[in-house]
Design a protein around this motif. Sequence first.
Motif, mmCIF file in Angstrom:
data_model
loop_
_atom_site.group_PDB
_atom_site.id
_atom_site.type_symbol
_atom_site.label_atom_id
_atom_site.label_comp_id
_atom_site.label_asym_id
_atom_site.label_seq_id
_atom_site.Cartn_x
_atom_site.Cartn_y
_atom_site.Cartn_z
ATOM 1 N N LYS A 209 -4.121 4.988 -0.125
ATOM 2 C CA LYS A 209 -2.995 4.764 -1.029
ATOM 3 C C LYS A 209 -2.607 3.295 -1.124
ATOM 4 N N ASN A 210 -3.261 2.421 -0.340
ATOM 5 C CA ASN A 210 -2.886 1.005 -0.280
ATOM 6 C C ASN A 210 -1.398 0.838 0.018
ATOM 7 N N ILE A 211 -0.903 1.702 0.910
ATOM 8 C CA ILE A 211 0.480 1.627 1.367
ATOM 9 C C ILE A 211 0.475 1.181 2.819
ATOM 10 N N ARG B 294 3.635 -1.821 -0.685
ATOM 11 C CA ARG B 294 2.461 -1.533 -1.498
ATOM 12 C C ARG B 294 1.563 -2.758 -1.543
ATOM 13 N N HIS C 263 -1.630 -4.602 -3.362
ATOM 14 C CA HIS C 263 -2.351 -4.618 -4.632
ATOM 15 C C HIS C 263 -3.696 -5.335 -4.428
ATOM 16 N N LEU D 274 8.774 -1.599 -1.000
ATOM 17 C CA LEU D 274 9.306 -0.457 -1.738
ATOM 18 C C LEU D 274 10.608 0.068 -1.149
ATOM 19 N N GLY E 139 4.677 7.989 -0.341
ATOM 20 C CA GLY E 139 4.545 6.945 0.670
ATOM 21 C C GLY E 139 5.835 6.585 1.361
#
Length: 347
Positions: A204-206, A221, A223, A232, A279
């Motif tokens: 999830k690229n979290i 997050r 990117h 977030l 997330g």
Amino acid sequence: MIEKFLIGTYTINDSEGIFEIELDNDKKVLQNARLVAKIDSPTYLAESKKHIVYAVDRNMAQPDLRGGVASFDFNQEPAVLLQEEIETGTSDAYVAIDEGRQLVYTANYHMGYISVYAIQADGTLLLKDRVQSLGEVGPRPQQADGAHPHYANLTPDGRLIVCDLGTDRVHVYDISAEGQLSQVSELKTEPGFGPRNISFVNEKNIGYLVGELASQVSVVRYHPVDGQLEVLETLSTIPTDWTEHNGAAAIKISSDQRFVYITNRGHDSIAVFEIQADGSLTLRQLIPSEGEFPRDFNFNADESLLLVANQNSDNMSLYERDAHSGQLTLIQKEFAVPEGTCVMRRI
């Protein structure tokens, strides 16, 4: 089934280096702590697939304080010291292995830099690059004396991410084939957050970013296209009415990517968060660590058990972990290991 763990320690009081302990998974008990490598304050450890252990190293044999990283061959017993890559100054705080590139990364908290080493054929290290962490320092007393990188490890797509407690910044670097670093992004957290460590749900690229000084965790997050980081939400790791000192410390995510665990040094607890579908986090449990200053912890292989090292009370505690709720139940405490700072499961 017996699993083995290495415990990194300070050697300020009774410890003399790296300890090995056994976990009997059938009896659910920690046992047989023994010193397996003598070295000054190996506070963090990392083991390669070739069973070379890279340890933080503080060498007090010289007139001046010297520090860096040591390499041990754990294919033999007792372990054989291969190298001490040390220099004038304080020791590193964190060590990570990049198996794909055959590199080792270290973060030096007091000197304020990140080092990149190439792993040689014999397991020893050769310095390839060094980057000084920069930026205006945060407002807290612990930040006043400069940059304090505490963590350097890989992002989900293989960049290097660095948490700097002193400057309230998280840096992301590209890594060249030669081990050279070039910065691609920088996240500035809230003043006084004190970034210490981050752990990712890769798919999830979290990321979950621990703020040691604020006793908080931020959901971030990542990117991959430009390497940028975006906060977030941020939650406390301790109760809102806690007014005494606390420093959030270690963080790990269960392999099913449903739960986040964070230790609190001062409140002396383990916070258990559930990861929601988007997330975000929900606090599910705060359980005492049954000791003072829980510096680090780890799971056993199937994650049914969790071990935590309490640095200041010279003990470890063992918990059973419910895979469905994520919650912990104490099953053993007061297992003696001096000045424990790192809990590493053997490969």
